[in-house]
Structures are given as structure tokens and as C-alpha cells.
Design a protein around this motif. Structure first.
Motif, PDB file in Angstrom:
ATOM      1  N   GLN A 125       1.135  -1.406   0.305  1.00  0.00           N
ATOM      2  CA  GLN A 125       0.255   0.693  -0.028  1.00  0.00           C
ATOM      3  C   GLN A 125       0.883   1.325  -0.217  1.00  0.00           C
ATOM      4  N   ASP A 126       2.055   0.987   0.715  1.00  0.00           N
ATOM      5  CA  ASP A 126       2.625   2.647   1.146  1.00  0.00           C
ATOM      6  C   ASP A 126       3.055   2.917  -0.104  1.00  0.00           C
ATOM      7  N   LEU A 127       4.272   1.761  -1.659  1.00  0.00           N
ATOM      8  CA  LEU A 127       4.852   1.981  -2.330  1.00  0.00           C
ATOM      9  C   LEU A 127       3.760   2.052  -3.290  1.00  0.00           C
ATOM     10  N   LEU A 128       3.028   2.296  -3.483  1.00  0.00           N
ATOM     11  CA  LEU A 128       1.500   1.852  -4.477  1.00  0.00           C
ATOM     12  C   LEU A 128       1.213   3.335  -4.278  1.00  0.00           C
ATOM     13  N   MET A 129       1.190   4.272  -2.546  1.00  0.00           N
ATOM     14  CA  MET A 129       0.757   5.153  -2.636  1.00  0.00           C
ATOM     15  C   MET A 129       1.776   6.467  -3.027  1.00  0.00           C
ATOM     16  N   ARG A 130       3.027   6.178  -2.634  1.00  0.00           N
ATOM     17  CA  ARG A 130       4.580   6.546  -3.161  1.00  0.00           C
ATOM     18  C   ARG A 130       4.308   6.675  -5.058  1.00  0.00           C
TER      19      ARG A 130
END
Length: 347
Positions: A125-130
Motif C-alpha cells: 500500500q505504501d509503495l503504491l501510494m508513493r
């Protein structure tokens, strides 16, 4: 390329295509959906991150390329030439004659997007949002959030379903979808972004008891006696989201207002003359009285084929137009209705 070298010019060309084939050195996990290229799977270890792209030194230009031929955010910087190579294209940039200003690019914080993102692991999730909002990603900065249920929801709903004819909106409350999927993602995007996000909201339908058909879906019109309660409802949404730390930049008056046909999801039909009168008699004054005249109010929010018969009816009225900042348009029906309709509407 031919430039006046006395003028300090840095040219950044960003070419981003949807279906891309990956370079092997980017740790891409390719997946094919039956098209002529592949996509890279975003997971806990990899997402498409172009990295920070900065303007080059004067006299140089930078090109960022993704392509079906194998490039993914390939960044190259070259020196500007006084004369073009044989067979190359000649590009002249008229820096003293600016054209249209692009405010930003982005997507929508829908229920379906949030539901899907929530299925990922926390690192994914964090990588996608980044990849969307971070300075090392593509830096989306113009995003839409639906007001209650839409065709990207798993159910029709509003924020005042529980009490019939609740004219004072005492039962108004955000849905689980806002608390679980929309607000957390918007808040995370704001944390990641180094730019101020322009977030605008769009309604699909009011509570069923405000409509002629007493249903959230299947079209139906807003009852005349509900014009002010509906304006108050939208105002309440804005204030509630801003209390959660999400400051809104704009508001469209209705998603797909011009259709009478019955559809399965949240929907509302507005005749253009009723939309015009509601804006000037209710919505505009309500926002202004609440100190929210700063919101960019956009009409239309329809397919291109509706531009010429829907929008002029509203904008030709000075009392309505004073509350309106722009026209929203859906980029559908491309084959039958070309982009020249935007020029004609503008004129």
C-alpha cells in the motif's frame, strides 16, 4: 531543434503511456492482460517509481520515456542543438506566448479504489501510494472524491439514509466507506505529497427522500422543496471532510446530470434550467454565506456530447454564472464527439 540560446530554456518532456513493457533492470514482475504489451505488478517490493525528475541545466532538455518497446521511466538529458539533425523533427517553443495552464493531473479516491488498495499488505500500500503521490513518483496533485455512493461503490448509499425527511440533517453521518477507504487514503496522499493537493468533490445522488422517485438510483429529480436541504447537505459534507483535515479545492454540481434513463447506481437527473436556478438561488448563496466562496464550482461533469446543449443554458445567466468557476467534462464518446466541442463551448 532551434532555440535562441540567449534565452535560458529548460525543456522537460514527460511521456507516460498506460500499457508499458518494462526494462529488466527495474525488477518488474510483468503481467499480460491480452494486449500488445505488459504491465508491471506493484507489490511490497516494486512499483513504477520514476524517481525525482529535475529541470536540466540551461541549454539542455530532459526526456522521460515509457514505451511498449521496453522503456520504463527512462530518463535522458541531451544538449539543445542550433540546427536539427537530418530527418529529425523541428520543435519551436514560443516562450513569450503561453497558452493554456495545466492545473494538475490525478485520479479519484473512489470506494472501489480504496477497497482494492486495502487488500494489499501495508508495504505494498505504501509503495503504491508513493508511486502516485510521492516526490519519487508521478506526483498526482488534482484528485476527485465522490460524495457518498457512486457506480464505483458496492452499494447505493447516502449520508442521511436512516431518517426520512430529515430536513435539518440531524442524522447526517459519513459512511464506513469514507472512514475506511477514502479519508485514510487522501490523508496519506497529503502526507506523501510535496505539493498542495487540489481535491474536488462530486455528488452522484442525494438521499432517496429528497428525490421524486424516492430512490437513490434509477434517475429521478430533486424535489423543488429539497433544493435548500440538498445545498445544506453538500455544505455539511465539505465541512465534515475539512474537519478531518481534507481541505477541498472545488465542487462539481452533479456527476452525469443530463440523463433520464434508469441506472443501477446513485443517480440524479437535472434539467439544465433547474440546475441554473438551483445554483443561483440556493447552492451559490449557501456556500458564500458559509465562507466557502473560495471553492471552485464546476458545472457540466458530463460527456462531451452534452456540452453544447447543457452548459450554455446555465452560464448564459449572469446570476448563476457569478458562482461558477469552470466546466467539468468526461472524456468519453471520442469517436462521435471530438474535442472541438470544448472550443465551441468556450467560445
Amino acid at each position: 531543434m532551434t532555440f535562441n540560446m540567449d534565452v535560458r530554456i529548460s525543456l522537460l518532456v514527460l511521456l507516460l503511456l498506460n500499457s508499458l513493457q518494462a526494462q529488466g533492470d527495474k525488477n518488474c514482475v510483468p503481467r499480460n492482460y491480452g494486449s500488445d504489451s505488459v504491465v508491471c505488478v506493484c507489490d511490497a517490493h516494486y512499483c513504477d517509481l520514476p524517481g525525482p525528475v529535475t529541470l536540466p541545466d540551461p541549454g539542455h532538455y530532459t526526456v522521460v520515456t515509457s514505451s511498449r518497446e521496453g522503456h520504463r521511466f527512462l530518463t535522458e538529458t541531451h544538449e539543445l542543438q542550433d540546427s536539427p539533425d537530418q530527418g529529425s523533427a523541428l520543435l519551436r517553443v514560443l516562450v513569450e506566448e503561453p497558452g493554456q495552464t495545466m492545473l494538475g493531473f490525478g485520479g479519484a479516491f473512489t470506494d472501489s479504489a480504496g477497497i482494492n488498495i486495502a487488500t494489499l499488505s501495508a508495504p505494498a500500500q505504501d509503495l503504491l501510494m508513493r508511486s502516485y503521490f510521492g516526490p519519487d513518483g508521478v506526483e498526482y496533485d488534482l484528485c476527485r472524491v465522490p460524495i457518498a455512493g457512486t457506480d464505483f461503490s458496492v452499494r447505493p448509499y447516502s449520508y442521511a439514509d436512516l431518517v426520512e425527511d430529515d430536513l435539518l440533517l440531524e442524522s447526517f453521518a459519513l459512511a464506513d466507506e469514507d472512514k475506511l477507504y477514502k479519508l485514510p487514503l487522501i490523508q496519506r496522499a497529503q502526507e506523501l505529497s510535496e505539493r498542495s493537493l487540489r481535491i474536488f468533490a462530486s455528488p452522484w445522488a442525494p438521499p432517496a427522500w429528497m428525490k421524486t422517485n424516492r430512490k437513490l438510483n434509477e434517475s429521478g429529480e430533486l424535489l423543488p422543496e429539497m433544493w435548500q436541504p440538498w445545498s445544506n447537505y453538500l455544505l455539511k459534507f465539505v465541512k465534515t471532510y475539512e474537519a478531518e483535515g481534507v481541505k477541498l479545492w472545488g465542487l462539481t454540481t452533479q456527476n452525469h446530470a443530463g440523463g433520464e434513463e434508469p441506472i443501477k447506481w446513485n443517480s440524479l437527473y437535472w434539467k439544465s434550467e433547474n440546475m441554473r436556478d438551483w445554483i443561483k438561488e440556493s447552492l451559490g448563496p449557501t456556500l458564500e454565506a458559509a465562507g466557502l466562496g473560495r471553492l471552485k464550482v464546476m458545472v457540466g461533469d458530463e460527456n462531451r456530447d452534452a456540452l453544447l446543449w447543457y452548459v450554455p443554458e446555465i452560464l448564459s445567466d449572469e446570476d448563476a454564472a457569478r458562482y461558477i468557476d469552470g466546466v467539468a467534462v468526461h472524456w468519453y464518446t471520442d469517436l462521435g464527439h471530438g474535442p472541438q466541442l470544448l472550443d465551441q463551448t468556450h467560445e
